[in-house]
Every structure is written in C-alpha cells, then in structure tokens.
Design an enzyme around this catalytic site. Structure first.
Site: not given
Length: 278
Positions: A89, A143, A156, A159
């Site tokens: 996580n 995400s 971000y 990734s």
C-alpha cells in the site's frame, strides 16, 4: 465481518491513512499483521492492536528497498510461521505537480522507486513464501490517476498506471500457484497525501465540495478502501485475479460533464420547437 482467521499479512504504509485502517481491519478479521512503514509511528498502530488482544508486529522499513521487503517477508515467517497476504500500500505523491519541463529525473526516479518498484519487490519476495504454504493474495494500491490523466502529478500517475499493468502481468506469471494479484484504484480519499487539500477546504468553508464531481458527492474514507483490500485478501475473492478494482464513488464511470437542469432543458426544447414552427 470477513473472516481471515489464521492468515498472516504484511501491510506497508501502515502508519497512517489506508494502511493504518487496513492494519486494524485485518487484525479485527483475525489475521496476524506485520505493519510496515518508514514512519516510527507504526509502533503506535501496533500497540493499539496488541493492546486490544490482536496479533501484530511493527517494522520500520523502506517499501522501495529490496533488502527491507525481503526482511519483512522473513519476519512474517519467523514470527508467525507463514505468509498469506501482502498488501503493498505504501506510496508517495512526489510533491506538488511539476510541469514536465521542471521535474527532474531524480524526482521521477524516487516516485517510481516507491510506487512501482516497491510493489514489484513485494511480489518478488512474497510469492516464494506463499508458494511454500499453498497460495496467497497480493494486493497493491494503485489509483484512478493510473487510469486517466488529471487525477495526480505526472510521475505519480505514470507510476500508478505501471502498477495496474504490473498486477495483470504478475497474475499471469503466477498461473497455477494459487497466488492472486490485484490492484485497488482509489479516487479522492482523505489521507495524509490529500491532507493539505482537505485542510484548505475546511479553512475556506468548502469541505462540502470535496468529491462533488462523483455521483455520491463526497470523498471516500481510508476504511472504505481498506475494506476492499480485505475482500481481495480473503477467500470471498477466490476467483478475482489480475484486476484493478476502482473505489472512487463512481467518478470514473463517465466523462466529466455539467449536470443539466431538467426545466432548462425543457425550455430549450420548447424554444427549438417554436423556432421550427416558424
């Protein structure tokens, strides 16, 4: 309550947010937990679990470091005799969104090291331990930023897109091992990563506008994401593999649009009919 009694889980990013909620939820569901974070506060999380009669051990570590991930797996086997679940996580945003011409290779490399190489290392080291006891479940936090642009900084977002493909590739690579690999794609969740946005909204009296673009008209909670991780880690999800499960209140179910006033639409249609009639 989902029952994972007798299972042993490693959870990274366990000192706060989704990880902290997951540690509590997994322990309440009967698992023994290795709670990992580079934040020393992870010890406080474990103290809450053990104080309530649960089984948990804290480990300060770097989720993007090969040696540390291997040590976490070794600790699970030494302390509790097996490893059934790895919830990878831990993640970082990389700081404020930078224009492509301003960001440095070093900034990108650090985001990729934690957010993408970290989950790869989790799979690499967890898989052999899980094979030794007949299978397991690996869950990775991705995400919605990995699905569509505009939900996070470029590094971000890149990734997290990599994480989504990683779990699909890993699920195929783990064929016939009884090891499942899945991702969770949270939308707007109040965590340490989004704290400054929530603080700003509270300070300006705009908290009710957080999450207003999704059909549920609110942001999510860490517990709502952790509960999906618990499901994916349990036998209830025994036929779910190689998937990226979206937890975003419905935000990505449609392209952004402006909600239309039914009365305004009716008036516009009547005006159009009058114009056609001459």
């Amino acid at each position: 309550m989902t029952d994972i009694t007798g299972k042993v889980a490693i959870i990274t990013g366990a000192a706060s947010g989704i990880g902290r909620a997951a540690v509590q939820m997994f322990a309440d569901a009967g698992a023994a937990v290795i709670a990992c974070d580079r934040d020393p506060g992870v010890s406080d999380v474990v103290a809450e679990i053990t104080g309530g009669g649960g089984r948990a051990v804290a480990m300060e570590m770097d989720a993007g470091n090969d040696t540390d991930i291997k040590a976490a797996v070794d600790l699970a086997e030494t302390e509790f005799g097996r490893l059934d679940i790895f919830f990878a996580n831990a993640g970082i945003s990389g700081g404020p969104a930078l224009d492509f011409t301003d960001a440095t290779p070093e900034q990108w490399a650090e985001v990729l090291r934690i957010n993408l190489i970290g989950p790869f290392l989790a799979i690499k080291h967890a898989a052999p331990a899980m094979k030794r006891q007949g299978g397991g479940s690996i869950v990775v936090t991705a995400s919605i930023a990995g699905l569509r642009a505009g939900s996070g900084p470029p590094a971000y977002s890149a990734s997290k897109a990599g994480v989504i493909n990683l779990v699909k590739s890993a699920a195929q690579g783990m064929a016939e091992t009884n090891i499942r690999v899945n991702a969770i794609c949270p939308g707007l969740i109040e965590t340490g990563m989004t704290k400054r946005f929530y603080d700003m909204a509270r300070a300006t009296g705009n908290l009710d506008k957080m999450g207003i673009l999704n059909p549920q008209r609110r942001g999510g909670t860490s517990a709502e994401v952790a509960s999906v991780a618990l499901f994916l880690s349990s036998d209830l999800a025994s036929y779910v593999n190689g998937e990226a499960i979206v937890v975003d209140g419905g935000l990505t179910s449609a392209n952004p649009h402006t909600k239309r006033d039914p009365e305004a639409v009716k008036a516009a249609m009547e005006a159009l009919e009058r114009q056609k009639a001459g």
